[in-house]
Design a protein around this motif. Structure first.
Motif, mmCIF file in Angstrom:
data_model
loop_
_atom_site.group_PDB
_atom_site.id
_atom_site.type_symbol
_atom_site.label_atom_id
_atom_site.label_comp_id
_atom_site.label_asym_id
_atom_site.label_seq_id
_atom_site.Cartn_x
_atom_site.Cartn_y
_atom_site.Cartn_z
ATOM 1 N N VAL A 70 20.080 37.983 -88.254
ATOM 2 C CA VAL A 70 19.375 37.582 -88.935
ATOM 3 C C VAL A 70 17.488 37.893 -89.076
ATOM 4 O O VAL A 70 16.736 38.321 -89.914
ATOM 5 C CB VAL A 70 19.506 37.068 -90.344
ATOM 6 N N PHE A 71 16.789 36.590 -88.583
ATOM 7 C CA PHE A 71 15.409 36.609 -88.656
ATOM 8 C C PHE A 71 15.297 36.011 -87.101
ATOM 9 O O PHE A 71 16.043 35.043 -86.415
ATOM 10 C CB PHE A 71 15.531 35.543 -89.879
ATOM 11 N N SER A 72 14.036 36.152 -86.813
ATOM 12 C CA SER A 72 13.602 36.347 -85.294
ATOM 13 C C SER A 72 12.087 36.099 -84.874
ATOM 14 O O SER A 72 11.479 36.629 -86.119
ATOM 15 C CB SER A 72 13.930 36.472 -84.368
ATOM 16 N N ARG A 73 11.042 35.386 -84.331
ATOM 17 C CA ARG A 73 9.870 34.771 -83.781
ATOM 18 C C ARG A 73 9.650 36.213 -83.533
ATOM 19 O O ARG A 73 9.078 36.905 -83.225
ATOM 20 C CB ARG A 73 9.003 33.872 -83.287
ATOM 21 N N LYS A 74 10.492 37.292 -82.972
ATOM 22 C CA LYS A 74 10.701 38.122 -81.633
ATOM 23 C C LYS A 74 10.785 39.448 -82.070
ATOM 24 O O LYS A 74 11.590 39.503 -83.317
ATOM 25 C CB LYS A 74 11.257 37.724 -79.761
ATOM 26 N N GLU A 75 10.097 40.985 -82.425
ATOM 27 C CA GLU A 75 10.787 40.997 -82.386
ATOM 28 C C GLU A 75 12.235 42.320 -82.133
ATOM 29 O O GLU A 75 11.914 41.762 -80.612
ATOM 30 C CB GLU A 75 9.930 42.911 -82.598
ATOM 31 N N PHE A 76 13.043 42.873 -83.086
ATOM 32 C CA PHE A 76 14.612 42.986 -83.104
ATOM 33 C C PHE A 76 14.730 44.173 -81.878
ATOM 34 O O PHE A 76 13.569 44.779 -82.928
ATOM 35 C CB PHE A 76 15.857 43.040 -84.064
ATOM 36 N N GLY A 77 15.307 43.976 -80.812
ATOM 37 C CA GLY A 77 16.099 45.797 -80.049
ATOM 38 C C GLY A 77 17.129 46.486 -81.093
ATOM 39 O O GLY A 77 17.021 45.916 -81.605
ATOM 40 N N PRO A 78 17.098 47.331 -80.693
ATOM 41 C CA PRO A 78 18.587 47.846 -80.836
ATOM 42 C C PRO A 78 19.043 46.463 -81.112
ATOM 43 O O PRO A 78 19.584 45.860 -79.768
ATOM 44 C CB PRO A 78 18.718 49.136 -80.331
ATOM 45 N N LEU A 79 20.260 47.205 -81.966
ATOM 46 C CA LEU A 79 21.973 46.399 -81.862
ATOM 47 C C LEU A 79 22.648 46.197 -80.172
ATOM 48 O O LEU A 79 22.835 45.993 -80.392
ATOM 49 C CB LEU A 79 22.422 45.989 -82.964
ATOM 50 N N SER A 80 22.565 48.217 -80.796
ATOM 51 C CA SER A 80 23.728 48.321 -79.220
ATOM 52 C C SER A 80 23.380 47.888 -78.357
ATOM 53 O O SER A 80 24.307 47.193 -77.026
ATOM 54 C CB SER A 80 23.671 50.153 -78.890
#
Length: 92
Positions: A70-80
């Motif tokens: 749910v949380f990260s210091r790095k930007e999330f990419g697409p879940l797929s």
């Protein structure tokens, strides 16, 4: 004092909006479920506010997910892309 108020750039990215959409949950419903103001949920989703550890854990418990999903210091990419990573032989 939170890093946001200090003006430091220590981003905390989250997937709250995506999770809400997947669960067909409004900001108001999420706010009520985790006992915060609806504006807090909006600020979290926009990245204008960092959650306390307690709030982050309440959100993760609600969605039954580990905190790093749910949380990260790095930007999330697409879940797929995370669920189905491409290999060299995959088609574009």
């Amino acid at each position: 004092m939170s890093p946001v108020r200090r003006g430091e750039t220590l981003p905390i990215f989250n997937r709250i909006a995506v999770l809400r959409a997947e669960h067909r949950m409004s900001r108001a419903a999420l706010a009520e479920a985790v006992d915060v103001n609806v504006q807090t949920i909006g600020a979290l989703e926009r990245g204008d506010h960092y959650p306390s550890l307690d709030l982050a854990m309440r959100i993760c418990d609600l969605f039954a997910l580990p905190i790093e999903v749910v949380f990260s210091r790095k930007e999330f990419g697409p879940l797929s892309a995370e669920l189905y990573p491409r290999t060299k032989g995959d088609m574009p």
